[in-house]
Design an enzyme around this catalytic site. Structure first.
Site, PDB file in Angstrom:
ATOM      1  N   PHE B  15      86.077  91.066  27.996  1.00 40.75           N
ATOM      2  CA  PHE B  15      86.551  92.457  28.080  1.00 40.75           C
ATOM      3  C   PHE B  15      86.777  92.855  29.534  1.00 40.75           C
ATOM      4  O   PHE B  15      86.405  93.920  29.980  1.00 40.75           O
ATOM      5  CB  PHE B  15      85.555  93.381  27.383  1.00 40.75           C
ATOM      6  CG  PHE B  15      86.181  94.621  26.793  1.00 40.75           C
ATOM      7  CD1 PHE B  15      87.400  94.560  26.133  1.00 40.75           C
ATOM      8  CD2 PHE B  15      85.553  95.852  26.900  1.00 40.75           C
ATOM      9  CE1 PHE B  15      87.977  95.703  25.583  1.00 40.75           C
ATOM     10  CE2 PHE B  15      86.122  97.004  26.360  1.00 40.75           C
ATOM     11  CZ  PHE B  15      87.336  96.926  25.699  1.00 40.75           C
ATOM     12  N   THR B  93      88.367  85.411  27.939  1.00 39.13           N
ATOM     13  CA  THR B  93      87.337  85.221  28.959  1.00 39.13           C
ATOM     14  C   THR B  93      87.943  84.545  30.187  1.00 39.13           C
ATOM     15  O   THR B  93      89.036  83.997  30.107  1.00 39.13           O
ATOM     16  CB  THR B  93      86.157  84.387  28.404  1.00 39.13           C
ATOM     17  OG1 THR B  93      86.666  83.115  28.002  1.00 39.13           O
ATOM     18  CG2 THR B  93      85.490  85.070  27.230  1.00 39.13           C
ATOM     19  N   LYS B 122      93.230  79.601  30.190  1.00 39.90           N
ATOM     20  CA  LYS B 122      93.779  78.247  30.399  1.00 39.90           C
ATOM     21  C   LYS B 122      92.721  77.160  30.261  1.00 39.90           C
ATOM     22  O   LYS B 122      93.004  76.062  29.826  1.00 39.90           O
ATOM     23  CB  LYS B 122      94.363  78.137  31.810  1.00 39.90           C
ATOM     24  CG  LYS B 122      95.576  78.981  32.056  1.00 39.90           C
ATOM     25  CD  LYS B 122      96.014  78.883  33.504  1.00 39.90           C
ATOM     26  CE  LYS B 122      95.178  79.726  34.453  1.00 39.90           C
ATOM     27  NZ  LYS B 122      95.308  81.171  34.279  1.00 39.90           N
ATOM     28  N   VAL B 149     100.390  80.524  30.149  1.00 39.40           N
ATOM     29  CA  VAL B 149     101.371  80.096  31.144  1.00 39.40           C
ATOM     30  C   VAL B 149     102.454  81.141  31.324  1.00 39.40           C
ATOM     31  O   VAL B 149     103.086  81.560  30.352  1.00 39.40           O
ATOM     32  CB  VAL B 149     102.045  78.754  30.745  1.00 39.40           C
ATOM     33  CG1 VAL B 149     103.009  78.289  31.829  1.00 39.40           C
ATOM     34  CG2 VAL B 149     101.000  77.687  30.474  1.00 39.40           C
ATOM     35  N   GLY B 204      95.800  93.515  46.194  1.00 39.49           N
ATOM     36  CA  GLY B 204      95.223  93.058  44.921  1.00 39.49           C
ATOM     37  C   GLY B 204      96.007  91.935  44.276  1.00 39.49           C
ATOM     38  O   GLY B 204      95.773  91.571  43.131  1.00 39.49           O
ATOM     39  N   ASP B 218      95.531  76.868  39.882  1.00 37.59           N
ATOM     40  CA  ASP B 218      96.032  77.656  38.754  1.00 37.59           C
ATOM     41  C   ASP B 218      97.351  77.071  38.225  1.00 37.59           C
ATOM     42  O   ASP B 218      97.514  76.865  37.024  1.00 37.59           O
ATOM     43  CB  ASP B 218      96.234  79.109  39.221  1.00 37.59           C
ATOM     44  CG  ASP B 218      96.899  79.975  38.179  1.00 37.59           C
ATOM     45  OD1 ASP B 218      96.276  80.202  37.130  1.00 37.59           O
ATOM     46  OD2 ASP B 218      98.041  80.411  38.392  1.00 37.59           O
ATOM     47  N   LYS B 222      98.223  75.245  34.500  1.00 37.03           N
ATOM     48  CA  LYS B 222      99.334  75.648  33.635  1.00 37.03           C
ATOM     49  C   LYS B 222     100.270  74.470  33.361  1.00 37.03           C
ATOM     50  O   LYS B 222     100.780  74.303  32.251  1.00 37.03           O
ATOM     51  CB  LYS B 222     100.100  76.797  34.288  1.00 37.03           C
ATOM     52  CG  LYS B 222      99.299  78.104  34.289  1.00 37.03           C
ATOM     53  CD  LYS B 222      99.914  79.123  35.217  1.00 37.03           C
ATOM     54  CE  LYS B 222      99.151  80.441  35.164  1.00 37.03           C
ATOM     55  NZ  LYS B 222      99.560  81.355  36.234  1.00 37.03           N
ATOM     56  N   GLY B 314      99.165  90.124  35.269  1.00 38.61           N
ATOM     57  CA  GLY B 314      99.016  91.561  35.020  1.00 38.61           C
ATOM     58  C   GLY B 314      98.511  91.778  33.615  1.00 38.61           C
ATOM     59  O   GLY B 314      98.749  90.947  32.734  1.00 38.61           O
TER      60      GLY B 314
END
Lengths: 164, 335
Positions: B15, B93, B122, B149, B204, B218, B222, B314
Site C-alpha cells: 500500500f 509490494t 518486477k 515494464v 523526485g 531496473d 524489465k 508514476g
C-alpha cells in the site's frame, strides 16, 4: 578506375573482357560522354570488386587491350562505424588502443576526435573504425571493446546493428 | 471462486504509492470498469506491517487516510490470511530483484490457491518467471504483469495480443525514465552527471540512493521480463550485460552530436544477448525521446518494426497498466 576509350563501337567490351576474365565483379559503369579528351577519347568510370592480388594484372590486361587507364584507386575499407570512448584514454596508452584495430590488417581507426576537459579527468573520444567488410568490422569492434574493458574505458556503441 | 453474485473480490498487497494509486483508480473508475470487467469489491488491503479486511468492501479513502497518518494499516493481517476469501490479488509490494520477496511468496500463494494475480512488482518475475507460469498453468489461475515494464506504455499485451502470430526478433528500449531524464538533461544543458542527478533527486524523479536506476538494474530486470515473456527466453538477471550511466561526461554529448547522435540508456534483447548500456542513438531515431518517457522498438518477423512510447512510471500510470490487465482478465475468462 577511370578509363579512356575510343568513341567507336565495341570499345567498352575491350575494357570489360579482362575484368570478367580475372574474376572481377562490375559494380558500376558511368559513361561520361561530355568529357571528351583532346584525342577524342571518352571517359568511363568503372567500379570493380576484385581480389586485391589481381589489380596489377587487370591494369596490364586493360593496357594490352588498348584501353587507357587514366587513374585507379583501391577502396579497401567498405564498412565503418563510430564509437564513443569515455575514460582515461590518453593515460592508458592511446596508441596501443588504436593499434589493437590497426594491427588486424582488416580494420583501421580512420578518424578520432578527443575532448580532454581537465588534466586527470576522464577524456571522451569519438573513434571511427573502418573495415574491409561487415563481419570484419564486428570483429574489430569486439577487439576494441575487449581492450577498453581491460583499461576501464567505457565504450558507447551505436544503436544500429547494421554497421554500414 | 466467485461468490454467489458473480462479484469479484479483490485484494491489494502493498500500500505504497503504487498500491494507493491503484486503490483510488479502482474506486473512481468503478462505473467504467464494471461495464468492462464485471462487478468487484476491494475486500482486503495488506501492507508490510498490517492490513484491513471487510467482506462488504474496504473504505479505500479511510484506509489511505490511516496509512498516511499511521504509516501502516490497522489490523494484524497478511496475504495468507485472506487468500481463500479473494478472487484476484493485486501485488504492488516493492521490487527486490535478488530474492523477489515479499512479492514472490504472495504470488506463489495466490496462484497455488487458484487466485488470479495482477502485479506491478518486477522482482518475482525476474526471479521465478518459469516457475510461476508453471504453477499458474497447473491451477488455471492467471498471472498478468503489464505494469512491470514501461508503466503506462503498452508492450506486453501489445505483443501478446495485437502482434500475436509474430516472432519477436529483437527489442530495443528505453525502460528507465530516471536515466532518460538525466541523459536528456545532460544533452540539453551540457551539465555534468552529478549536477543533473541532484536536480532529478530534488524533483523526485531519482531516489536518494539512485543505484537501482542509474546502474541499469531496473532496466535489466524489465529486459529479463520482456525476453522471457515475449521472446520465449529462459533468462535470469545475471544474464544481462549491464553498464550504467554515471561515468558519462558532458563532452560525450557534444562529440556524439557532431556525428548526429545523442546518448541514451538502451535495454536490448536479441536471440543471442541481453544488454543494458548507454548507446549512441541517432537524433532521428524513434528511441531518441526526452524526459522521463519510455519507448521501445520491437522488431518482428511479419509486422516489421513497431514502436511504442509512453510514461514509464508514476502511480496513475502504473494503475493504468494494472487496470488494463484487470479488464483483460475478465475478457479472457477469469476463473
Amino acid at each position: 578506375m577511370v578509363l579512356e576509350l575510343k568513341d567507336k563501337p565495341g570499345q567498352l567490351l575491350r575494357a570489360i573482357e579482362p575484368i570478367s576474365r580475372l574474376g572481377g565483379n562490375i559494380i558500376g559503369v558511368v559513361h561520361k560522354r561530355d568529357r571528351v579528351s583532346p584525342l577524342e577519347r571518352i571517359s568511363v568510370e568503372i567500379s570493380v570488386k576484385i581480389d586485391e592480388g589481381r589489380v596489377e594484372e587487370l591494369i596490364e590486361a586493360l593496357k594490352r587491350n588498348g584501353v587507357v587507364v587514366k587513374a585507379y584507386n583501391e577502396v579497401r575499407l567498405v564498412a565503418s562505424t563510430s564509437l564513443l570512448l569515455v575514460g582515461h584514454i590518453i593515460h592508458t596508452d592511446l596508441s596501443d588502443t588504436v593499434n589493437t584495430i590497426d594491427a588486424t590488417g582488416f580494420a583501421e581507426v580512420v578518424e578520432m576526435h578527443i575532448s580532454m576537459p581537465e588534466v586527470n579527468e576522464p577524456s571522451t573520444a569519438m573513434v571511427t573504425v573502418s573495415a574491409t567488410g561487415k563481419d570484419e568490422l564486428k570483429k574489430a569492434v569486439s577487439l576494441l571493446k575487449e581492450t577498453c574493458r581491460k583499461k576501464d574505458i567505457m565504450v558507447i556503441e551505436p544503436l544500429n546493428e547494421d554497421l554500414a | 471462486m466467485k461468490d454467489v453474485k458473480g462479484l469479484k473480490r479483490v485484494a491489494i498487497a502493498g500500500f505504497g504509492v503504487v498500491g494507493r494509486g491503484l486503490a483510488k483508480a479502482l474506486v473512481t473508475k468503478k462505473d467504467v470498469l464494471i461495464k468492462r470487467a464485471g462487478d468487484y469489491r476491494i475486500a482486503a488491503i495488506c501492507d508490510s506491517k498490517g492490513g484491513i479486511y471487510s467482506e462488504e468492501g474496504v473504505d479505500v479513502f479511510e484506509a489511505i487516510r490511516i496509512k498516511e497518518k499511521e504509516g501502516r494499516l490497522p489490523e494484524e493481517l497478511t496475504v495468507e490470511d485472506i487468500i481463500d476469501r479473494i478472487d484476484i490479488l493485486f501485488e504492488c509490494t516493492p521490487t527486490n530483484v535478488e530474492t523477489g520477496e515479499p512479492g514472490l511468496s504472495h504470488i506463489k500463494l495466490a496462484l497455488e490457491n487458484g487466485v488470479d494475480v495482477i502485479t506491478s512488482n518486477k522482482g518475482p518475475l525476474v526471479v521465478g518467471y518459469k516457475e510461476l507460469m508453471k504453477t499458474a498453468k497447473k491451477t488455471g489461475a492467471k498471472l498478468m504483469y503489464e505494469a512491470t515494464v514501461g508503466g503506462a506504455m503498452p508492450i506486453i499485451k501489445l505483443v501478446k495480443n495485437e502482434l500475436a502470430g509474430n516472432e519477436v526478433l529483437s527489442i530495443k528500449g528505453i525502460l528507465n525514465g530516471t536515466c532518460n531524464y538525466i541523459l536528456s538533461r545532460m544533452e540539453q544543458e551540457k551539465m555534468p552527471y552529478s549536477q543533473i542527478l541532484s536536480e532529478a533527486q530534488e524533483l523526485g524523479i531519482a531516489e536518494a540512493d539512485p543505484t537501482y536506476d542509474v546502474e541499469g538494474i531496473d532496466a535489466a530486470a524489465k529486459l529479463v521480463i520482456l525476453a522471457n515473456s515475449l521472446m520465449n527466453s529462459n533468462a535470469t538477471f545475471s544474464d544481462v550485460e549491464r553498464t550504467g550511466i554515471s561515468s558519462i561526461t558532458p563532452e560525450a554529448f557534444e562529440i556524439a552530436a557532431m556525428k548526429g547522435y545523442t546518448i541514451r540508456l538502451i535495454a536490448e534483447a536479441t536471440r543471442d544477448e541481453l544488454r543494458v548500456s548507454p548507446r549512441l542513438v541517432p537524433f532521428n531515431s524513434p528511441l531518441c525521446v526526452y524526459g522521463t518517457l519510455n519507448a521501445a522498438l520491437i522488431q518482428t518477423d511479419l509486422a516489421g518494426e513497431v514502436v511504442v512510447m509512453g510514461r514509464g512510471a508514476g502511480s496513475s500510470e502504473t494503475a493504468s497498466a494494472m487496470l488494463s490487465d484487470f479488464v483483460e482478465l475478465s475478457r479472457c475468462g477469469s476463473k
